[in-house]
Scaffold this motif. Structure first.
Motif, short mmCIF file in Angstrom:
data_model
loop_
_atom_site.label_atom_id
_atom_site.label_comp_id
_atom_site.label_asym_id
_atom_site.label_seq_id
_atom_site.Cartn_x
_atom_site.Cartn_y
_atom_site.Cartn_z
N ALA A 241 0.84 -1.20 0.00
CA ALA A 241 0.00 0.00 0.00
C ALA A 241 0.87 1.25 0.00
O ALA A 241 0.61 2.20 -0.73
N ARG A 242 1.93 1.22 0.79
CA ARG A 242 2.84 2.36 0.85
C ARG A 242 3.48 2.63 -0.50
O ARG A 242 3.54 3.77 -0.96
N ARG A 243 3.95 1.58 -1.17
CA ARG A 243 4.58 1.76 -2.49
C ARG A 243 3.58 2.30 -3.50
O ARG A 243 3.91 3.18 -4.31
N ILE A 244 2.37 1.78 -3.47
CA ILE A 244 1.34 2.26 -4.40
C ILE A 244 1.05 3.74 -4.14
O ILE A 244 1.01 4.55 -5.07
N LEU A 245 0.87 4.11 -2.88
CA LEU A 245 0.55 5.49 -2.54
C LEU A 245 1.70 6.44 -2.85
O LEU A 245 1.48 7.55 -3.35
N LEU A 246 2.93 6.02 -2.58
CA LEU A 246 4.08 6.85 -2.91
C LEU A 246 4.19 7.06 -4.42
O LEU A 246 4.50 8.16 -4.89
N THR A 247 3.93 6.01 -5.18
CA THR A 247 3.98 6.12 -6.64
C THR A 247 2.90 7.07 -7.15
O THR A 247 3.17 7.95 -7.97
N LEU A 248 1.69 6.91 -6.64
CA LEU A 248 0.59 7.79 -7.07
C LEU A 248 0.87 9.24 -6.67
O LEU A 248 0.58 10.16 -7.45
N ALA A 249 1.46 9.45 -5.52
CA ALA A 249 1.80 10.82 -5.10
C ALA A 249 2.91 11.39 -5.98
O ALA A 249 2.84 12.55 -6.39
N ALA A 250 3.92 10.59 -6.29
CA ALA A 250 5.03 11.05 -7.14
C ALA A 250 4.54 11.44 -8.53
O ALA A 250 5.09 12.34 -9.17
N LEU A 251 3.50 10.76 -9.00
CA LEU A 251 2.94 11.04 -10.32
C LEU A 251 1.89 12.16 -10.29
O LEU A 251 1.35 12.53 -11.33
N GLY A 252 1.59 12.67 -9.10
CA GLY A 252 0.66 13.78 -8.97
C GLY A 252 -0.80 13.39 -8.82
O GLY A 252 -1.68 14.25 -8.85
N TYR A 253 -1.09 12.12 -8.62
CA TYR A 253 -2.47 11.67 -8.45
C TYR A 253 -2.97 11.83 -7.02
O TYR A 253 -4.17 11.87 -6.79
N LEU A 254 -2.04 11.87 -6.07
CA LEU A 254 -2.39 12.08 -4.66
C LEU A 254 -1.49 13.15 -4.10
O LEU A 254 -0.37 13.35 -4.57
N LYS A 255 -1.96 13.81 -3.05
CA LYS A 255 -1.15 14.82 -2.37
C LYS A 255 -0.68 14.29 -1.05
O LYS A 255 -1.31 13.53 -0.40
#
Length: 70
Positions: free
Chosen positions: A56-70
């Motif tokens: 979950a952490r890797r998924i969320l970090l990836t989505l944040a790095a791509l600008g999908y999450l803050k």
């Protein structure tokens, strides 16, 4: 038949070779967020997706790095 048309026609049943589980989990993670649920902890995402906290952490970090999450 174009590739796009083939994908559209087969969108409901991808075969195992063409299915990216990590992409599916990432999109499912995005779907957890809404106006009513603007924030979730890593533990909450992991529990709702039935994955480890590390995943979950890797998924969320990836989505944040791509600008999908803050």
């Amino acid at each position: 038949m174009t590739a796009r048309r083939r994908m559209t026609e087969n969108h409901s049943a991808p075969n195992a070779k063409e299915h990216l589980e990590s992409l599916a989990k990432g999109l499912q993670a995005l779907g957890l967020y809404s106006r009513d649920t603007p924030t979730l902890t890593i533990q909450e995402v992991a529990a709702r997706l039935d994955i480890t906290r590390a995943s979950a952490r890797r998924i969320l970090l990836t989505l944040a790095a791509l600008g999908y999450l803050k």
